[in-house]
Enzyme design. Structure first.
Site, PDB file in Angstrom:
ATOM      1  N   GLY A   9     -26.363  14.560 -15.310  1.00  0.00           N
ATOM      2  CA  GLY A   9     -25.289  15.532 -15.656  1.00  0.00           C
ATOM      3  C   GLY A   9     -23.996  14.572 -16.090  1.00  0.00           C
ATOM      4  O   GLY A   9     -24.181  13.538 -16.029  1.00  0.00           O
ATOM      5  N   THR A  10     -22.957  15.430 -16.008  1.00  0.00           N
ATOM      6  CA  THR A  10     -21.715  14.756 -16.576  1.00  0.00           C
ATOM      7  C   THR A  10     -20.735  15.085 -15.324  1.00  0.00           C
ATOM      8  O   THR A  10     -20.469  16.181 -14.897  1.00  0.00           O
ATOM      9  CB  THR A  10     -21.331  15.338 -17.710  1.00  0.00           C
ATOM     10  N   SER A  18     -17.032  14.137 -13.368  1.00  0.00           N
ATOM     11  CA  SER A  18     -15.366  14.306 -13.789  1.00  0.00           C
ATOM     12  C   SER A  18     -14.869  13.526 -15.046  1.00  0.00           C
ATOM     13  O   SER A  18     -14.431  14.177 -15.920  1.00  0.00           O
ATOM     14  CB  SER A  18     -14.470  13.923 -12.574  1.00  0.00           C
ATOM     15  N   GLY A  41     -17.654  10.944 -16.351  1.00  0.00           N
ATOM     16  CA  GLY A  41     -18.576  10.103 -17.116  1.00  0.00           C
ATOM     17  C   GLY A  41     -19.741  10.806 -16.849  1.00  0.00           C
ATOM     18  O   GLY A  41     -19.989  12.048 -16.078  1.00  0.00           O
ATOM     19  N   ASP A  74     -10.591  18.530  -4.890  1.00  0.00           N
ATOM     20  CA  ASP A  74     -11.395  19.355  -5.918  1.00  0.00           C
ATOM     21  C   ASP A  74     -12.635  19.508  -5.199  1.00  0.00           C
ATOM     22  O   ASP A  74     -13.868  19.302  -5.668  1.00  0.00           O
ATOM     23  CB  ASP A  74     -11.518  18.225  -7.109  1.00  0.00           C
TER      24      ASP A  74
END
EC number: 2.7.11.1
Length: 443
Positions: free
Chosen positions: A15-16, A18, A20, A141
């Site tokens: 997946g992607t 933050s 990259g 976060d």
């Protein structure tokens, strides 16, 4: 010798993150499955590069069973790409767990939520600790997509791309970053960010694990900010305990100084057993790494806590045994009372039988008509004159008439008295019947 990209084999993309792409890889030297985050730092601004360096340094320093392990970093200067090699968490993230629960319309078990709370709080405790030079790390976060699970569903906190180190002389961070749904009221009001802001985000995450939706939702960020500042949200589903609801509510307090610290959360009776278990497992891991048997020193606070738990269990066992003795004593007393009740019932039935016989006997006696006592005037000596006379004849007739009337009146009185006695006996009989039913009720 520094690692190279050629030392790893890319399996597939996960997946992607933050900034990259994340890919599942295999280390060729030993076949270990890992993951790396591929970051193109050539397109980053200076601020973003600084945040990237911050994440790498944090990952190298933070070593905890509930934080994603850092293995290596590879810099490809030709392609301006940085690869951060980290632990692979095959259980996915909490966001996928919540999505699955929403799709299946099935709530998560409270035991799982409490375990996530325990392990995440321990991870935050490692981040918020003021040791090793007095540094405090704020994640900033904290959300389901940044919390991962291993094969045994243990929590791993990751993605520190937005984290920032605070020194003792700087108590707050003021950068406005994070995911809107989990931002604290102080962030929405552009105020300072501190450790209690991470606690707010933790409360939002736990709320979403229970309700399968965030506590605050809106169509735009302005509306969302207003709802967060207002601080009103619905209770988590009633299938979850009041203790869990109260703890989450405390985490979502508008005033940051009213929110519990990580230490206060870990001291909650709700997760005390889980905390002790996690600390014991962590000590065992350290013992295995150092090659020494996992023995706890006598001065260890964990050992003291375990001993306290053992004493509490022994006290509970003694209390249970005492309660069993009391219950047995009460059972014996009930048996004695039951025998006494049976004896009283037998005596009552005997008394009722005797009264019935006595009543019948008295009624028979009244019906037979015993001799009556005559009045004193009727017992006066009669004067007899030899020979019949008018006076004597009249007196004899008057005496017989008087005696008949007196006997009739006396019989009426006796009949009335008998009726009163019969009524009294009937009342006594009813009273004994009532007592008999009460005695039977005691059984």
């Amino acid at each position: 010798m520094p690692s190279r990209v050629e030392d790893y084999e890319v399996l597939h993309s996960i997946g992607t993150g933050s900034y990259g792409r994340c890919q599942k890889i295999r280390r060729k030297s030993d076949g270990k499955i890992l993951v790396w985050k591929e970051l193109d730092y050539g397109s980053m601004t200076e601020v973003e590069k600084q945040m990237l360096v911050s994440e790498v340094n944090l990952l190298r320093e933070l070593k905890h069973p509930n934080i994603v392990s850092y293995y290596d970093r590879i810099i490809d200067r030709t392609n301006t790409t940085l690869y951060i090699v980290m632990e692979y968490c095959e259980g996915g993230d909490l966001a996928s767990v919540i999505s699955k629960g929403t799709k299946d319309r099935q709530y998560l078990e409270e035991e799982f939520v409490l375990r996530v709370m325990t392990q995440l709080t321990l991870a935050l405790k490692e981040c918020h600790r003021r040791s090793d030079g007095g540094h405090t790390v704020l994640h900033r976060d904290l959300k389901p997509a940044n919390v991962f699970l291993d094969s045994k569903h243990n929590v791993k906190l990751g993605d520190f791309g937005l984290a920032r180190i605070l020194n003792h002389d700087t108590s707050f961070a003021k950068t406005f970053v994070g995911t809107p749904y989990y931002m604290s009221p102080e962030q929405m009001s552009c105020l300072s960010y501190n450790e209690k802001s991470d606690i707010w985000s933790l409360g939002c995450l736990l709320y979403e694990l229970c309700a399968l939706m965030p506590p605050f939702t809106a169509f735009n960020q302005k509306e969302l900010a207003g709802k967060i500042r207002e601080g009103r949200f619905r209770r988590i589903p009633y299938r979850y305990s009041d203790g869990l609801n109260d703890l989450i509510t405390r985490m979502l307090n508008l005033k940051d100084y009213h929110r519990p610290s990580v230490e206060e959360i870990l001291e909650s009776p709700l997760i005390a057993d889980l905390v002790a278990e996690e600390q014991r497992r962590n000590l065992e891991r350290r013992g295995r790494r150092s090659g020494e048997p996992s023995k706890l020193p006598d001065s260890s606070p964990v050992l003291s806590e375990l001993k306290l738990k053992e004493r509490q269990l022994q006290d509970r066992e003694q209390a249970l045994r005492a309660r069993e003795d009391i219950l047995e004593q009460k059972e014996r007393e009930l048996c004695i009372r039951e025998r006494l009740a049976e004896d009283k019932l037998a005596r009552a039935e005997s008394l009722m039988k005797n009264y019935s016989l006595l009543k019948e006997h008295r009624l028979l006696c009244l019906a037979g008509g015993p001799e009556l006592d005559l009045p004193s005037s009727a017992m006066k000596k009669k004067v007899h004159f030899h020979g019949e006379s008018k006076e004597n004849t009249a007196r004899s007739e008057n005496s017989e008439s008087y005696l008949a009337k007196s006997k009739c009146r006396d019989l009426k009185k006796r009949l009335h008295a008998a009726q009163l006695r019969a009524q009294a006996l009937a009342d006594i009989e009813k009273n004994y019947q009532l007592k008999s039913r009460q005695i039977l009720g005691m059984r």
